[in-house]
Design a protein around this motif. Structure first.
Motif, PDB file in Angstrom:
ATOM      1  N   PRO A 206      -3.687   9.961   5.374  1.00 43.06           N
ATOM      2  CA  PRO A 206      -3.627   9.152   6.284  1.00 43.06           C
ATOM      3  C   PRO A 206      -4.932   8.330   6.497  1.00 43.06           C
ATOM      4  O   PRO A 206      -5.968   8.901   6.643  1.00 43.06           O
ATOM      5  CB  PRO A 206      -3.187   9.600   7.436  1.00 43.06           C
ATOM      6  CG  PRO A 206      -2.510  10.999   7.020  1.00 43.06           C
ATOM      7  CD  PRO A 206      -3.287  11.399   5.759  1.00 43.06           C
ATOM      8  N   GLY A 207      -4.798   6.959   6.502  1.00 46.41           N
ATOM      9  CA  GLY A 207      -5.938   6.105   6.738  1.00 46.41           C
ATOM     10  C   GLY A 207      -6.748   5.573   5.369  1.00 46.41           C
ATOM     11  O   GLY A 207      -7.329   4.739   5.307  1.00 46.41           O
ATOM     12  N   THR A 208      -6.102   6.095   4.202  1.00 45.20           N
ATOM     13  CA  THR A 208      -6.524   5.513   2.877  1.00 45.20           C
ATOM     14  C   THR A 208      -6.128   4.137   2.821  1.00 45.20           C
ATOM     15  O   THR A 208      -5.072   3.737   2.881  1.00 45.20           O
ATOM     16  CB  THR A 208      -5.952   6.267   1.829  1.00 45.20           C
ATOM     17  OG1 THR A 208      -6.338   7.904   1.854  1.00 45.20           O
ATOM     18  CG2 THR A 208      -6.370   5.772   0.224  1.00 45.20           C
ATOM     19  N   SER A 209      -7.231   3.087   2.313  1.00 40.92           N
ATOM     20  CA  SER A 209      -7.117   1.726   2.213  1.00 40.92           C
ATOM     21  C   SER A 209      -6.398   1.575   0.692  1.00 40.92           C
ATOM     22  O   SER A 209      -6.990   2.210  -0.094  1.00 40.92           O
ATOM     23  CB  SER A 209      -8.234   1.120   2.203  1.00 40.92           C
ATOM     24  OG  SER A 209      -8.670   1.229   3.674  1.00 40.92           O
ATOM     25  N   VAL A 210      -5.372   0.866   0.733  1.00 42.13           N
ATOM     26  CA  VAL A 210      -4.793   0.591  -0.694  1.00 42.13           C
ATOM     27  C   VAL A 210      -4.303  -0.943  -0.712  1.00 42.13           C
ATOM     28  O   VAL A 210      -4.409  -1.608   0.420  1.00 42.13           O
ATOM     29  CB  VAL A 210      -3.345   1.422  -0.769  1.00 42.13           C
ATOM     30  CG1 VAL A 210      -3.629   2.876  -1.040  1.00 42.13           C
ATOM     31  CG2 VAL A 210      -2.459   1.197   0.230  1.00 42.13           C
ATOM     32  N   ALA A 211      -4.027  -1.303  -1.888  1.00 42.45           N
ATOM     33  CA  ALA A 211      -3.829  -2.574  -2.243  1.00 42.45           C
ATOM     34  C   ALA A 211      -2.441  -2.539  -3.090  1.00 42.45           C
ATOM     35  O   ALA A 211      -2.216  -2.104  -4.066  1.00 42.45           O
ATOM     36  CB  ALA A 211      -4.796  -3.440  -2.931  1.00 42.45           C
ATOM     37  N   TYR A 212      -1.540  -3.507  -2.572  1.00 45.81           N
ATOM     38  CA  TYR A 212       0.022  -3.321  -3.388  1.00 45.81           C
ATOM     39  C   TYR A 212      -0.017  -4.869  -4.005  1.00 45.81           C
ATOM     40  O   TYR A 212      -0.572  -5.787  -3.671  1.00 45.81           O
ATOM     41  CB  TYR A 212       0.875  -3.527  -2.457  1.00 45.81           C
ATOM     42  CG  TYR A 212       0.948  -2.183  -2.061  1.00 45.81           C
ATOM     43  CD1 TYR A 212       1.878  -0.972  -2.471  1.00 45.81           C
ATOM     44  CD2 TYR A 212       0.685  -1.840  -0.363  1.00 45.81           C
ATOM     45  CE1 TYR A 212       1.939   0.166  -1.977  1.00 45.81           C
ATOM     46  CE2 TYR A 212       0.785  -0.331  -0.047  1.00 45.81           C
ATOM     47  CZ  TYR A 212       1.394   0.507  -0.514  1.00 45.81           C
ATOM     48  OH  TYR A 212       1.400   1.678  -0.101  1.00 45.81           O
ATOM     49  N   GLN A 213       0.677  -4.987  -5.311  1.00 43.48           N
ATOM     50  CA  GLN A 213       1.187  -6.231  -5.805  1.00 43.48           C
ATOM     51  C   GLN A 213       2.570  -5.994  -5.868  1.00 43.48           C
ATOM     52  O   GLN A 213       3.006  -5.194  -6.632  1.00 43.48           O
ATOM     53  CB  GLN A 213       0.689  -6.254  -7.268  1.00 43.48           C
ATOM     54  CG  GLN A 213      -1.051  -6.501  -7.143  1.00 43.48           C
ATOM     55  CD  GLN A 213      -1.166  -8.116  -7.178  1.00 43.48           C
ATOM     56  OE1 GLN A 213      -0.598  -8.600  -7.635  1.00 43.48           O
ATOM     57  NE2 GLN A 213      -2.583  -8.315  -6.736  1.00 43.48           N
ATOM     58  N   LEU A 214       3.289  -6.846  -5.301  1.00 48.29           N
ATOM     59  CA  LEU A 214       4.488  -7.172  -5.517  1.00 48.29           C
ATOM     60  C   LEU A 214       5.244  -8.281  -6.258  1.00 48.29           C
ATOM     61  O   LEU A 214       4.734  -9.380  -5.849  1.00 48.29           O
ATOM     62  CB  LEU A 214       5.540  -6.848  -4.101  1.00 48.29           C
ATOM     63  CG  LEU A 214       4.880  -5.948  -3.041  1.00 48.29           C
ATOM     64  CD1 LEU A 214       5.400  -6.118  -1.802  1.00 48.29           C
ATOM     65  CD2 LEU A 214       5.236  -4.414  -3.716  1.00 48.29           C
ATOM     66  N   PHE A 215       6.025  -8.117  -7.109  1.00 46.48           N
ATOM     67  CA  PHE A 215       6.522  -9.206  -7.783  1.00 46.48           C
ATOM     68  C   PHE A 215       7.885  -9.672  -7.642  1.00 46.48           C
ATOM     69  O   PHE A 215       8.749  -8.961  -7.862  1.00 46.48           O
ATOM     70  CB  PHE A 215       6.292  -8.922  -9.432  1.00 46.48           C
ATOM     71  CG  PHE A 215       5.049  -8.606 -10.165  1.00 46.48           C
ATOM     72  CD1 PHE A 215       4.236  -9.302 -10.942  1.00 46.48           C
ATOM     73  CD2 PHE A 215       4.318  -7.241  -9.574  1.00 46.48           C
ATOM     74  CE1 PHE A 215       2.996  -9.283 -11.266  1.00 46.48           C
ATOM     75  CE2 PHE A 215       3.207  -7.041 -10.080  1.00 46.48           C
ATOM     76  CZ  PHE A 215       2.253  -7.851 -10.780  1.00 46.48           C
TER      77      PHE A 215
END
Length: 270
Positions: A206-215
Protein backbone atom coordinates in the motif's frame (compact mmCIF):
# COMPACT_ATOMS: atom_id res chain seq x y z
CA UNK A 1 -23.28 24.72 -10.08
CA UNK A 2 -23.58 28.21 -11.47
CA UNK A 3 -22.71 28.77 -15.12
CA UNK A 4 -19.45 30.44 -15.98
CA UNK A 5 -19.71 34.27 -15.86
CA UNK A 6 -20.25 35.74 -19.32
CA UNK A 7 -18.31 38.97 -18.85
CA UNK A 8 -14.49 39.08 -19.00
CA UNK A 9 -14.34 41.08 -15.76
CA UNK A 10 -16.40 38.44 -13.96
CA UNK A 11 -14.28 35.64 -15.37
CA UNK A 12 -11.09 37.35 -14.23
CA UNK A 13 -12.57 37.87 -10.78
CA UNK A 14 -13.33 34.16 -10.54
CA UNK A 15 -10.36 32.58 -12.31
CA UNK A 16 -7.81 35.38 -12.73
CA UNK A 17 -5.16 33.77 -10.53
CA UNK A 18 -5.45 30.35 -12.18
CA UNK A 19 -3.69 28.91 -15.22
CA UNK A 20 -4.13 25.96 -17.57
CA UNK A 21 -1.46 23.26 -17.83
CA UNK A 22 -1.40 22.49 -21.54
CA UNK A 23 -1.78 18.73 -21.72
CA UNK A 24 -2.90 17.13 -24.98
CA UNK A 25 -6.39 17.09 -23.50
CA UNK A 26 -6.35 20.81 -22.63
CA UNK A 27 -4.94 21.82 -26.02
CA UNK A 28 -7.67 19.82 -27.75
CA UNK A 29 -10.48 21.24 -25.60
CA UNK A 30 -9.23 24.79 -26.10
CA UNK A 31 -8.87 24.16 -29.81
CA UNK A 32 -5.29 25.46 -30.04
CA UNK A 33 -4.11 25.59 -33.65
CA UNK A 34 -0.53 24.38 -33.33
CA UNK A 35 0.30 25.52 -36.84
CA UNK A 36 -0.53 29.09 -35.87
CA UNK A 37 1.17 29.77 -32.55
CA UNK A 38 4.34 31.83 -32.66
CA UNK A 39 6.30 34.58 -30.96
CA UNK A 40 7.54 37.56 -32.94
CA UNK A 41 10.81 38.77 -31.42
CA UNK A 42 12.24 41.70 -33.36
CA UNK A 43 12.22 40.46 -36.97
CA UNK A 44 12.32 36.78 -35.89
CA UNK A 45 9.32 34.44 -35.94
CA UNK A 46 9.53 31.50 -33.50
CA UNK A 47 7.02 28.67 -33.83
CA UNK A 48 6.05 27.52 -30.35
CA UNK A 49 3.61 25.38 -28.35
CA UNK A 50 1.71 26.49 -25.24
CA UNK A 51 3.06 24.89 -22.06
CA UNK A 52 0.95 26.85 -19.58
CA UNK A 53 -1.70 29.45 -20.35
CA UNK A 54 -2.72 32.11 -17.87
CA UNK A 55 -4.69 35.32 -18.00
CA UNK A 56 -1.65 37.50 -17.31
CA UNK A 57 1.38 35.24 -17.83
CA UNK A 58 1.90 32.27 -20.15
CA UNK A 59 4.70 29.83 -20.94
CA UNK A 60 5.62 28.50 -24.38
CA UNK A 61 8.00 25.82 -25.66
CA UNK A 62 10.08 26.21 -28.81
CA UNK A 63 12.69 24.08 -30.54
CA UNK A 64 15.95 26.06 -30.23
CA UNK A 65 19.61 25.21 -29.95
CA UNK A 66 21.68 26.38 -26.98
CA UNK A 67 23.28 28.97 -29.23
CA UNK A 68 19.87 30.30 -30.28
CA UNK A 69 18.71 30.44 -26.67
CA UNK A 70 21.79 32.45 -25.79
CA UNK A 71 21.16 34.79 -28.72
CA UNK A 72 17.57 35.54 -27.72
CA UNK A 73 18.57 36.37 -24.14
CA UNK A 74 19.27 39.90 -25.38
CA UNK A 75 15.51 40.42 -25.86
CA UNK A 76 14.56 39.59 -22.26
CA UNK A 77 12.44 42.41 -20.74
CA UNK A 78 11.64 43.65 -24.24
CA UNK A 79 8.34 43.77 -26.11
CA UNK A 80 7.37 40.73 -28.18
CA UNK A 81 4.23 39.72 -30.06
CA UNK A 82 2.27 36.52 -29.52
CA UNK A 83 0.15 35.27 -32.40
CA UNK A 84 -2.13 32.38 -31.49
CA UNK A 85 -5.26 30.83 -32.99
CA UNK A 86 -7.98 28.74 -31.40
CA UNK A 87 -10.55 26.58 -33.14
CA UNK A 88 -12.88 25.52 -30.31
CA UNK A 89 -15.35 22.68 -30.90
CA UNK A 90 -18.72 23.72 -32.33
CA UNK A 91 -17.28 26.89 -33.87
CA UNK A 92 -17.08 27.40 -37.63
CA UNK A 93 -14.42 30.12 -37.65
CA UNK A 94 -11.14 30.21 -35.72
CA UNK A 95 -10.35 32.84 -33.11
CA UNK A 96 -7.14 34.58 -34.18
CA UNK A 97 -5.40 36.68 -31.55
CA UNK A 98 -2.38 38.92 -31.44
CA UNK A 99 -1.15 39.90 -27.99
CA UNK A 100 1.56 42.38 -27.06
CA UNK A 101 3.75 40.88 -24.35
CA UNK A 102 6.80 41.49 -22.24
CA UNK A 103 9.41 38.73 -22.54
CA UNK A 104 10.02 37.92 -18.87
CA UNK A 105 12.54 35.08 -19.14
CA UNK A 106 14.02 32.52 -21.54
CA UNK A 107 15.57 29.26 -20.43
CA UNK A 108 16.19 25.68 -21.43
CA UNK A 109 13.41 23.23 -20.63
CA UNK A 110 14.65 20.99 -17.81
CA UNK A 111 15.54 17.55 -19.14
CA UNK A 112 14.78 18.54 -22.74
CA UNK A 113 17.79 19.28 -24.93
CA UNK A 114 17.23 21.96 -27.59
CA UNK A 115 13.86 22.98 -26.15
CA UNK A 116 13.50 26.55 -24.96
CA UNK A 117 10.98 27.83 -22.41
CA UNK A 118 9.66 31.35 -23.02
CA UNK A 119 7.80 33.18 -20.24
CA UNK A 120 5.72 36.13 -21.40
CA UNK A 121 3.58 38.65 -19.51
CA UNK A 122 0.57 40.01 -21.36
CA UNK A 123 0.27 43.77 -21.75
CA UNK A 124 -3.36 43.29 -22.75
CA UNK A 125 -5.62 40.25 -22.48
CA UNK A 126 -8.18 39.92 -25.31
CA UNK A 127 -11.77 39.28 -24.24
CA UNK A 128 -12.05 36.20 -26.49
CA UNK A 129 -9.01 34.70 -24.80
CA UNK A 130 -10.43 35.40 -21.34
CA UNK A 131 -13.69 33.70 -22.33
CA UNK A 132 -11.92 30.65 -23.76
CA UNK A 133 -9.87 30.06 -20.63
CA UNK A 134 -12.83 30.83 -18.38
CA UNK A 135 -15.04 28.29 -20.13
CA UNK A 136 -12.32 25.65 -19.89
CA UNK A 137 -11.65 26.25 -16.19
CA UNK A 138 -15.38 26.18 -15.46
CA UNK A 139 -15.69 22.84 -17.25
CA UNK A 140 -12.85 21.45 -15.14
CA UNK A 141 -14.61 22.53 -11.95
CA UNK A 142 -17.74 20.68 -13.08
CA UNK A 143 -15.68 17.59 -13.90
CA UNK A 144 -14.12 17.66 -10.43
CA UNK A 145 -17.61 17.56 -8.92
CA UNK A 146 -18.40 14.53 -11.10
CA UNK A 147 -15.06 12.99 -10.08
CA UNK A 148 -16.32 12.95 -6.50
CA UNK A 149 -19.86 11.82 -7.41
CA UNK A 150 -18.88 8.99 -9.75
CA UNK A 151 -16.07 7.84 -7.46
CA UNK A 152 -18.62 6.18 -5.18
CA UNK A 153 -19.80 3.48 -7.61
CA UNK A 154 -17.59 1.01 -9.44
CA UNK A 155 -18.24 -0.20 -12.99
CA UNK A 156 -17.59 -3.90 -13.62
CA UNK A 157 -15.70 -4.21 -16.91
CA UNK A 158 -17.66 -6.89 -18.74
CA UNK A 159 -17.52 -7.29 -22.54
CA UNK A 160 -20.90 -5.52 -22.78
CA UNK A 161 -19.65 -2.57 -20.72
CA UNK A 162 -16.41 -2.42 -22.71
CA UNK A 163 -18.41 -2.14 -25.94
CA UNK A 164 -20.73 0.52 -24.55
CA UNK A 165 -17.95 2.58 -23.00
CA UNK A 166 -15.57 2.28 -25.94
CA UNK A 167 -12.82 0.46 -24.05
CA UNK A 168 -10.29 -1.28 -26.30
CA UNK A 169 -9.55 -4.03 -23.74
CA UNK A 170 -5.97 -2.88 -23.32
CA UNK A 171 -4.36 -1.28 -20.27
CA UNK A 172 -0.91 -1.11 -18.68
CA UNK A 173 0.61 -0.28 -15.32
CA UNK A 174 4.01 1.35 -14.82
CA UNK A 175 6.11 1.86 -11.70
CA UNK A 176 9.13 4.15 -11.30
CA UNK A 177 11.40 1.12 -11.07
CA UNK A 178 9.99 -0.93 -13.94
CA UNK A 179 8.54 -0.72 -17.41
CA UNK A 180 4.92 -1.01 -18.50
CA UNK A 181 3.08 -4.28 -17.80
CA UNK A 182 -0.22 -5.28 -19.31
CA UNK A 183 -3.12 -5.65 -16.89
CA UNK A 184 -6.76 -6.70 -16.97
CA UNK A 185 -9.14 -4.03 -15.70
CA UNK A 186 -11.69 -5.73 -13.44
CA UNK A 187 -13.67 -2.68 -12.32
CA UNK A 188 -13.20 1.07 -12.08
CA UNK A 189 -14.73 4.38 -11.14
CA UNK A 190 -13.38 7.90 -11.41
CA UNK A 191 -11.49 7.35 -8.14
CA UNK A 192 -10.71 3.64 -7.91
CA UNK A 193 -9.27 1.06 -10.31
CA UNK A 194 -9.24 -2.66 -9.60
CA UNK A 195 -7.09 -4.77 -11.89
CA UNK A 196 -5.75 -8.31 -12.24
CA UNK A 197 -2.33 -9.60 -13.28
CA UNK A 198 -1.60 -13.18 -14.19
CA UNK A 199 1.31 -15.44 -13.12
CA UNK A 200 4.09 -12.85 -13.06
CA UNK A 201 1.99 -10.24 -11.24
CA UNK A 202 3.62 -8.14 -8.55
CA UNK A 203 2.32 -7.76 -5.00
CA UNK A 204 2.74 -4.04 -4.35
CA UNK A 205 2.64 -2.64 -0.82
CA UNK A 206 0.00 0.00 0.00
CA UNK A 207 1.18 3.49 -0.86
CA UNK A 208 3.13 2.45 -3.97
CA UNK A 209 2.87 5.06 -6.73
CA UNK A 210 1.83 3.68 -10.10
CA UNK A 211 0.79 5.06 -13.48
CA UNK A 212 -1.92 3.60 -15.69
CA UNK A 213 -2.52 3.77 -19.43
CA UNK A 214 -6.11 2.96 -20.41
CA UNK A 215 -7.00 2.73 -24.09
CA UNK A 216 -10.45 3.93 -25.11
CA UNK A 217 -11.76 4.89 -28.53
CA UNK A 218 -12.28 8.46 -27.34
CA UNK A 219 -9.06 8.89 -25.34
CA UNK A 220 -5.81 7.22 -24.46
CA UNK A 221 -5.93 7.96 -20.75
CA UNK A 222 -2.92 8.42 -18.49
CA UNK A 223 -3.90 8.24 -14.83
CA UNK A 224 -1.73 8.44 -11.72
CA UNK A 225 -2.59 5.99 -8.96
CA UNK A 226 -1.66 4.93 -5.44
CA UNK A 227 -1.98 1.29 -4.42
CA UNK A 228 -4.49 0.71 -1.62
CA UNK A 229 -4.37 -3.08 -1.41
CA UNK A 230 -2.95 -6.17 -3.09
CA UNK A 231 -4.28 -9.71 -2.80
CA UNK A 232 -2.86 -12.99 -4.12
CA UNK A 233 -5.66 -15.04 -5.65
CA UNK A 234 -5.60 -18.71 -6.71
CA UNK A 235 -3.40 -19.71 -9.66
CA UNK A 236 -0.99 -16.85 -8.94
CA UNK A 237 -3.33 -14.07 -10.04
CA UNK A 238 -2.70 -10.78 -8.28
CA UNK A 239 -5.62 -8.44 -7.54
CA UNK A 240 -4.67 -4.79 -6.99
CA UNK A 241 -6.89 -1.90 -5.94
CA UNK A 242 -5.57 1.63 -6.52
CA UNK A 243 -6.88 5.08 -5.78
CA UNK A 244 -6.83 7.30 -8.88
CA UNK A 245 -5.95 10.96 -9.11
CA UNK A 246 -8.30 13.27 -11.00
CA UNK A 247 -8.27 12.58 -14.74
CA UNK A 248 -10.69 14.74 -16.78
CA UNK A 249 -10.64 12.27 -19.66
CA UNK A 250 -11.68 9.40 -17.40
CA UNK A 251 -14.42 11.49 -15.78
CA UNK A 252 -15.81 12.24 -19.24
CA UNK A 253 -15.76 8.53 -20.13
CA UNK A 254 -17.56 7.57 -16.92
CA UNK A 255 -20.06 10.43 -17.28
CA UNK A 256 -20.92 9.25 -20.81
CA UNK A 257 -21.35 5.71 -19.52
CA UNK A 258 -23.80 6.64 -16.75
CA UNK A 259 -25.69 8.93 -19.11
CA UNK A 260 -26.06 6.11 -21.66
CA UNK A 261 -27.16 3.57 -19.07
CA UNK A 262 -29.77 5.99 -17.71
CA UNK A 263 -31.00 6.75 -21.22
CA UNK A 264 -31.05 3.08 -22.26
CA UNK A 265 -31.20 0.82 -19.17
CA UNK A 266 -31.20 -2.32 -21.33
CA UNK A 267 -27.91 -1.46 -23.03
CA UNK A 268 -25.86 -3.41 -20.53
CA UNK A 269 -26.45 -6.05 -17.91
CA UNK A 270 -25.44 -4.82 -14.49
Amino acid sequence: MANVPTGPAQILARFGDQSVACSQYALSKLGVDRSHCFLKIDEYIILCVPFQLGFKRSLFLASLSKQELTFFQRYVNGIVGLSISFFPPNRQEPIKLYVRCNLATIGQMKGRENVGLFVVDFKNTPDDYVTLLGNYLDSQERLRVLYDDYGKTGIRMTPEVAKLIGYNMYATITEPSSGAKRIQVYSFSTKVLEHLEAGSGTERPPGTSVAYQLFFRKYRISAAGTVESTTMLPKGIVRTVSKLAFSPELVEIVDDYWYNTRSNPGAVSM
